[in-house]
Design an enzyme around this catalytic site. Sequence first.
Site, PDB file in Angstrom:
ATOM      1  N   THR A  20       0.886  -1.149   0.000  1.00  0.00           N
ATOM      2  CA  THR A  20       0.000   0.000   0.000  1.00  0.00           C
ATOM      3  C   THR A  20       0.924   1.199   0.000  1.00  0.00           C
ATOM      4  O   THR A  20       2.143   1.036  -0.028  1.00  0.00           O
ATOM      5  CB  THR A  20      -0.895  -0.075   1.256  1.00  0.00           C
ATOM      6  OG1 THR A  20      -1.689  -1.257   1.153  1.00  0.00           O
ATOM      7  CG2 THR A  20      -1.792   1.115   1.441  1.00  0.00           C
TER       8      THR A  20
ATOM      9  N   ASN B  17      -4.040  -3.348  -2.934  1.00  0.00           N
ATOM     10  CA  ASN B  17      -3.991  -4.541  -2.078  1.00  0.00           C
ATOM     11  C   ASN B  17      -2.655  -5.264  -2.238  1.00  0.00           C
ATOM     12  O   ASN B  17      -1.633  -4.756  -1.788  1.00  0.00           O
ATOM     13  CB  ASN B  17      -5.161  -5.476  -2.327  1.00  0.00           C
ATOM     14  CG  ASN B  17      -5.376  -6.427  -1.149  1.00  0.00           C
ATOM     15  OD1 ASN B  17      -5.059  -6.110  -0.009  1.00  0.00           O
ATOM     16  ND2 ASN B  17      -5.925  -7.600  -1.417  1.00  0.00           N
TER      17      ASN B  17
ATOM     18  N   GLY C  62       1.187  -1.775   4.815  1.00  0.00           N
ATOM     19  CA  GLY C  62       1.566  -2.916   5.628  1.00  0.00           C
ATOM     20  C   GLY C  62       0.485  -3.964   5.804  1.00  0.00           C
ATOM     21  O   GLY C  62       0.591  -4.803   6.690  1.00  0.00           O
TER      22      GLY C  62
END
Length: 590
Positions: free
Chosen positions: A381, A401, A472
């Site tokens: 991301t 994603n 993350g």
Amino acid sequence: MKLFARPLLLLALAFTPLAWADSPAVLAAPAQPAVAEKPDAAVIASAHHLATEAGHQILAAGGNAFDAAVAVSSVLSVVEPISSGLGGGGFFLLHDATSGKQTLIDARETAPASGVPAAYLDAQGNLDRDRSVNGPWSAGIPGLPAALVHLSGRYGKLPLAQSLAPAIRIAREGFPVYARMARGYASRAEVMERYPGTREVFLRNGRPIAEGDVFRQPELAATLERLAADGFDGFYKGRTGRLLLAGVKDAGGQWTAQDLASYKVIEREPIRFDYRGWQITTAAPPSSGGIALASMLQILEGWDLPSLAPAQRTHLVVEAMRRAYRDRTFFLGDPDFVHIPQRVLTSGDYAQGLRATIHPQKATPSDLLSGQPTPLEDEETTHFSIIDAQGNRVGGTQTVNLLYGSGLVPKGTGVLLNNEMDDFALKPGTPNAFGVMGYAANAPAPGKRMLSSMTPTFMDNGREVVVIGTPGGSRIITMVLLGILGFDAGLDAQAVAALPRYHHQWYPDVIEAESGTFDADTAQALRAMGHTLKLPGDEAAGGRGSSHVWGNLQTVHWDRVSNTLSAGSDPRNPVGSGQVVKAAEPVAVD
């Protein structure tokens, strides 16, 4: 809540005599120094220097932080296809300095009409993992283009076309491929090369992109130009809309013109709560980040964390993480489709009850926190943080994603589509790509937004202002948590961006950590408390594995007492950039 009262009560009765510091210490209020009303410069931190420079260029042209956010977001969409893009979505946390208004722009992707649970199961009723993460069925309807139009039109000062101009130019002229981008492509090549539109973008005479190549995207530039000229209709209808529908259909998917045309950005009231004198403003559902942060920090407020030994401090933080992620699993989803007990989950009383279930010297097995039978986001991301010279703030987190999203670029668009459908609970109790589970609250339905971990956050204690966020996957929330704790402990922005990271998400019942996070004594002490550690190179502990570094945290800090700005750009990312620029200093993108 009734389902969970009994195990929590039993744990509270068992451990309350051993709990300590159940209430925050009451400190004498110090005399308040004079503070600046607005900065004398602007600061931007993002994951790529071209995006940071584009934001400053727009500020120098007379734009505000919201115009700069359009520039930074759109340039990141060009230079970080591995992480985000027009085919994805995100959340933008805004603070308007003039009115004091704070709002969350929810540009999360939505499920198409075809995105029902049965579409993701194989003949045996098991989750079809290839369909959930690769290709057209994995893609939700993008939200980022609508967010750029909304952000510019409602909050910006400059025309949308002017704020998009740097991204259009960079898409057409190109930029050097960096190592992470090339490595990511190599790991996803098999999927990406299934699709003709993707091959046209990422192959050069049959050869995959390599570090140092100049990466040009003329079709993406044309898509951005249509967005600049026609706003929402320039992406969701017209030529771009037709090309998206044709590309998804050719790849075997089922999007409709109504799926695209009916997409709407939603402005939501952010989550707000206090922690040790800081007002925290953060993302609301369908992001799970704000509620989880409220729970974890209010649990942890009962201890003076900086005074504790590393193992004891880590133990308590992990136990707070464990409880917040357990609640995430059962309660959180799209608030337009399900009831979320937000008032309870973010209350100090609820946090105090959870705190009472924490044994100060022993890990709580995750099985003991379940009120029903134990049920059986990649980290790519991106985030940027901005404060302008008027004091406006933006924290933007956006994504496709997993690495390169679905891998599908519909021909003629240059738009790499997301694979966010995997963030739904496509089969209840079955972990997604991040090992995170969900149930009915996060089941897919047409038009519904999937649960997210994106957590753009503001901190403000009257003397200091912070904007913070990170990529993350499911680790986003815990990285932001550790960043908040770092600022509260007095670290500067760059030190916060460099902090070592660890994570627990209820299931799997392991602590994951970056290389070097724990020394040998701390790791041994945590294991003696009953924790299972999954460290880099340790293949015996289970879990999804720990890489040596995580995330790409970008944060900015305004010290209102000295009226100085600073930026922290994650040292794990060599192409990231944090810049402070005086209002009179134009910055060229070239």
